[in-house]
Design a protein around this motif. Structure first.
Motif, mmCIF file in Angstrom:
data_model
loop_
_atom_site.group_PDB
_atom_site.id
_atom_site.type_symbol
_atom_site.label_atom_id
_atom_site.label_comp_id
_atom_site.label_asym_id
_atom_site.label_seq_id
_atom_site.Cartn_x
_atom_site.Cartn_y
_atom_site.Cartn_z
ATOM 1 N N PHE A 158 1.344 -1.124 0.211
ATOM 2 C CA PHE A 158 -0.005 -0.038 -0.019
ATOM 3 C C PHE A 158 1.001 1.154 -0.199
ATOM 4 N N GLY A 159 2.299 1.198 0.341
ATOM 5 C CA GLY A 159 2.668 1.922 0.951
ATOM 6 C C GLY A 159 3.353 1.998 -0.791
ATOM 7 N N VAL A 160 3.538 1.235 -2.204
ATOM 8 C CA VAL A 160 4.356 1.517 -3.526
ATOM 9 C C VAL A 160 2.809 2.590 -3.621
ATOM 10 N N MET A 161 1.117 1.445 -3.454
ATOM 11 C CA MET A 161 -0.311 2.277 -4.250
ATOM 12 C C MET A 161 0.242 3.920 -3.896
ATOM 13 N N ILE A 162 0.405 4.465 -2.232
ATOM 14 C CA ILE A 162 0.289 5.778 -2.822
ATOM 15 C C ILE A 162 1.203 6.562 -3.219
ATOM 16 N N ASP A 163 2.513 6.029 -3.333
ATOM 17 C CA ASP A 163 3.784 6.334 -3.907
ATOM 18 C C ASP A 163 3.943 6.576 -5.143
ATOM 19 N N VAL A 164 2.541 5.600 -6.135
ATOM 20 C CA VAL A 164 2.504 5.545 -7.709
ATOM 21 C C VAL A 164 1.192 6.198 -7.789
ATOM 22 N N GLY A 165 0.744 6.874 -6.993
ATOM 23 C CA GLY A 165 -0.894 8.114 -6.849
ATOM 24 C C GLY A 165 -2.135 6.668 -6.927
ATOM 25 N N LEU A 166 -2.138 5.817 -6.753
ATOM 26 C CA LEU A 166 -3.586 5.263 -6.828
ATOM 27 C C LEU A 166 -4.789 5.398 -5.839
ATOM 28 N N GLY A 196 3.103 12.940 4.663
ATOM 29 C CA GLY A 196 1.504 12.558 4.565
ATOM 30 C C GLY A 196 1.994 11.767 4.348
ATOM 31 N N ALA A 197 1.593 10.306 3.441
ATOM 32 C CA ALA A 197 0.834 9.246 2.998
ATOM 33 C C ALA A 197 0.915 8.017 3.612
ATOM 34 N N GLY A 198 1.992 8.388 4.790
ATOM 35 C CA GLY A 198 2.639 7.455 6.226
ATOM 36 C C GLY A 198 4.074 6.978 4.659
ATOM 37 N N ALA A 199 4.749 7.461 4.191
ATOM 38 C CA ALA A 199 6.138 7.603 3.603
ATOM 39 C C ALA A 199 6.326 8.672 2.617
ATOM 40 N N GLY A 200 7.208 9.011 2.043
ATOM 41 C CA GLY A 200 8.232 10.128 1.441
ATOM 42 C C GLY A 200 8.722 9.023 -0.100
ATOM 43 N N THR A 201 8.727 10.733 -0.377
ATOM 44 C CA THR A 201 9.209 9.652 -1.945
ATOM 45 C C THR A 201 10.638 9.700 -2.152
ATOM 46 N N GLY A 202 11.402 10.068 -1.018
ATOM 47 C CA GLY A 202 12.928 10.232 -1.102
ATOM 48 C C GLY A 202 13.150 10.688 -2.435
ATOM 49 N N GLY A 203 12.379 11.286 -2.637
ATOM 50 C CA GLY A 203 13.705 12.477 -3.669
ATOM 51 C C GLY A 203 12.884 14.221 -3.623
ATOM 52 N N PRO A 204 13.973 14.356 -4.271
ATOM 53 C CA PRO A 204 14.702 16.402 -4.008
ATOM 54 C C PRO A 204 12.555 17.036 -4.521
ATOM 55 N N ALA A 262 3.840 16.421 -8.828
ATOM 56 C CA ALA A 262 4.835 16.364 -9.766
ATOM 57 C C ALA A 262 5.763 15.155 -9.764
ATOM 58 N N ARG A 263 5.330 14.825 -7.818
ATOM 59 C CA ARG A 263 6.374 13.397 -7.769
ATOM 60 C C ARG A 263 6.503 12.650 -8.342
ATOM 61 N N PRO A 264 8.364 12.387 -8.204
ATOM 62 C CA PRO A 264 9.305 11.375 -8.693
ATOM 63 C C PRO A 264 8.091 9.854 -9.311
ATOM 64 N N THR A 265 7.301 9.662 -7.978
ATOM 65 C CA THR A 265 7.231 8.019 -8.387
ATOM 66 C C THR A 265 5.714 7.822 -8.716
ATOM 67 N N LEU A 266 4.901 9.231 -9.003
ATOM 68 C CA LEU A 266 4.049 9.309 -9.941
ATOM 69 C C LEU A 266 3.548 7.750 -10.939
ATOM 70 N N ARG A 267 2.815 7.293 -11.556
ATOM 71 C CA ARG A 267 2.610 6.444 -12.215
ATOM 72 C C ARG A 267 2.087 6.528 -12.829
ATOM 73 N N PRO A 268 0.998 7.767 -13.746
ATOM 74 C CA PRO A 268 -0.194 7.489 -13.721
ATOM 75 C C PRO A 268 -0.179 6.599 -15.383
ATOM 76 N N ASP A 308 15.962 1.481 -7.488
ATOM 77 C CA ASP A 308 14.127 2.327 -7.612
ATOM 78 C C ASP A 308 13.783 1.811 -6.182
ATOM 79 N N GLN A 309 13.679 0.498 -6.448
ATOM 80 C CA GLN A 309 13.419 -0.862 -5.646
ATOM 81 C C GLN A 309 13.641 -0.441 -4.255
ATOM 82 N N LYS A 310 14.981 -0.684 -4.385
ATOM 83 C CA LYS A 310 15.589 -0.354 -2.977
ATOM 84 C C LYS A 310 15.425 0.952 -2.298
ATOM 85 N N GLY A 311 14.719 2.083 -2.838
ATOM 86 C CA GLY A 311 14.006 3.321 -2.924
ATOM 87 C C GLY A 311 13.354 3.132 -2.534
ATOM 88 N N ARG A 312 12.131 2.227 -2.682
ATOM 89 C CA ARG A 312 10.579 2.330 -2.103
ATOM 90 C C ARG A 312 10.810 1.815 -0.975
#
Length: 488
Positions: free
Chosen positions: A70-78, A239-247, A282-288, A333-337
């Motif tokens: 669910f952290g990944v789903m939040i990161d990618v914008g679900l 925010g969603a329990g975890a950050g994007t980890g990037g600038p 504009a967060r880099p983890t979005l996967r529209p 990227d997987q390690k970063g998530r």
């Protein structure tokens, strides 16, 4: 003697964490270890702990991979559309925010899993509570109570356990209880309205025009943040329990959090400023482009969980691996998530294994059995014809102080036998046993509650102090409605 020591151990644990004399993890480990020695079974402590860890290991695995998934789903914008819809409804009105929390938790609870409910609810609401300086224990309390009512769904656990223990059909237990449970849910929503009015009175009537500026539908940013000069800046993405980890580029809208207490006891204490980018478009983890894949994957995962095609830990393990591989094909990227969600995973799994020590000692020493028999034994014979009512009342403390398995498989059959001797049907007993679930969901023996307080950054003692009275009242409302409708 074991009965007294059992109650003393639980009381000592609750007092220490509510007074913040010990952390929950330390108390869950050290208090039962000490009482195990008092009982005279210190030599068997290792066996008790291993048994407890073995029984909770699947739960810990499920939580670990569910948090990653669910952290990944939040990161990618679900969940961004859900969050935007909630923000649009709530605006900046504390009353609407609290009511929205109850509604969101109730809706998401339809999946039958408390951990996922809390992850999604906190992810959506935490930034708004922080920005408006609202009490975070109100959020955790309302979410826990709403989930507790919905936890009685046949696939949620308690109903299935009651049906199994008394050899009944789950639908025969649940369907007649729907009116009483509906009253309980309405009470939680009404309570959230009252708590929201209290927050509104404390904070004042806020509007988006006063404190926020619209950026796009459902997405808001602080006025000061909108005037920041164009330059690169590092943002702490919570925010969603975890950050994007990037600038994050300063041109990207961010929702900056204000100071707030996060507790009901002292709402005025200041905390460091936090910057939220849960909805940063504009967060880099979005996967529209992968939105519908992620949505279908989540629906398929929840369907498989409800249909019990595979054990839940296995489902989340496969789901997390697939989500990471498809959304982040590059290994760095997987390690970063995974690293971004490591704090939540470690906190929750650590709490679960610590709770295994507590439950292992309670069950291994026989304390829980003696406590249950004592409580059943003190019931006067005159209460025999009213055993359903007695069971409903007892379900509050018993499901709070022991696991659902212990209550439904260890205590409920004994109560049902006593009721049968006085003409009370097993169905009535089974329905009455569900009454305590709103309080049970905040029990220190429920792993999901640590997801809730951990992601919300609320002390477990603060949550307990706030929620117990309201959750107990919710249980009694359900019990009263059940008796009024002739269900119990």
């Amino acid at each position: 003697m074991l009965t007294i020591l059992g109650f003393a151990m639980i009381a000592t644990f609750l007092v220490l964490i509510m007074m913040k004399k010990m952390s929950p993890i330390a108390a869950l480990v050290l208090i039962p270890a000490l009482f195990c020695v008092f009982v005279g079974k210190g030599a068997k402590l290792g066996d008790y702990v291993i048994d407890g860890v073995t029984s909770l290991a699947p739960t810990a695995a499920m939580l670990m991979f569910a948090i990653v998934y669910f952290g990944v789903m939040i990161d990618v914008g679900l969940f961004d559309p859900i969050v935007r819809a909630i923000l649009k409804f709530c605006k900046a009105d504390p009353l609407r925010v609290v009511v929205g929390t109850a509604l969101l938790a109730a809706i998401v609870s339809l999946d039958g899993d408390g951990s996922t409910t809390f992850m999604i609810t906190v992810s959506a609401m935490y930034p708004l509570y922080k920005r408006l300086k609202m009490s975070l224990v109100v959020m955790t309390g309302v979410a826990a109570m709403a989930n507790g009512v919905m936890n009685t769904l046949p696939w949620g656990g308690p109903t299935a356990r009651a049906a199994t223990a008394l050899k009944l059909d789950a639908s025969d237990i649940f369907v007649p209880m729907i009116p009483a449970l509906a009253v309980g849910l309405l009470f939680v929503i009404a309570l959230s309205y009252v708590l929201g009015r209290r927050e509104r009175k404390r904070l004042g009537v806020l509007t988006l025009d006063d404190v926020l500026v619209e950026d796009e539908p459902g997405f808001v940013k602080d006025k000061a943040a909108a005037k920041v000069e164009e330059k690169e800046t590092e943002a702490v993405l919570v925010g969603a329990g975890a950050g994007t980890g990037g600038p994050v580029d300063a041109k990207s809208p961010v929702l900056t959090g204000g100071s707030g207490s996060g507790t009901d006891a002292d709402p005025g204490d200041d905390q460091p400023e936090e910057t939220f980018a849960a909805l940063d478009p504009a967060r880099p983890t979005l996967r529209p482009k992968l939105y519908w894949f992620n949505a279908l994957l989540t629906v398929a995962l929840l369907t498989a969980m409800i249909m019990e095609w595979l054990p839940i830990p296995v489902l989340f393990l496969l789901g997390a691996a697939l989500a990471l591989t498809v959304n982040f094909p590059h290994i760095p990227d997987q390690k970063g998530r995974i690293a971004a969600h490591a704090d939540n995973v470690l906190n929750v799994s650590g709490m679960v294994f610590a709770a295994a020590v507590f439950t292992g000692v309670l069950q291994g020493t026989g304390m829980v059995d003696h406590m249950a028999k004592w409580m059943v034994g003190v019931i006067p014979d005159a209460m025999g014809p009213h055993m359903a009512l007695v069971t409903g009342v007892l379900s509050l403390p018993l499901t709070y102080f022991m696991s659902n398995d212990g209550f439904y498989f260890g205590v409920l059959p004994v109560l049902a036998e006593a009721g049968a001797a006085h003409g009370v049907t097993p169905l009535e007993m089974a329905r009455a046993s569900l009454v305590g679930q709103p309080l049970h969901m905040s029990s220190p023996l429920v792993p999901a509650v640590y997801v809730l307080v951990g992601m919300a950054k609320v002390e477990f003692g603060d949550h307990t102090r706030f929620v117990v009275k309201w959750a107990a009242l919710t249980c009694l409302v359900i019990l009263g409605a059940g008796m009024l409708f002739g269900i119990i």
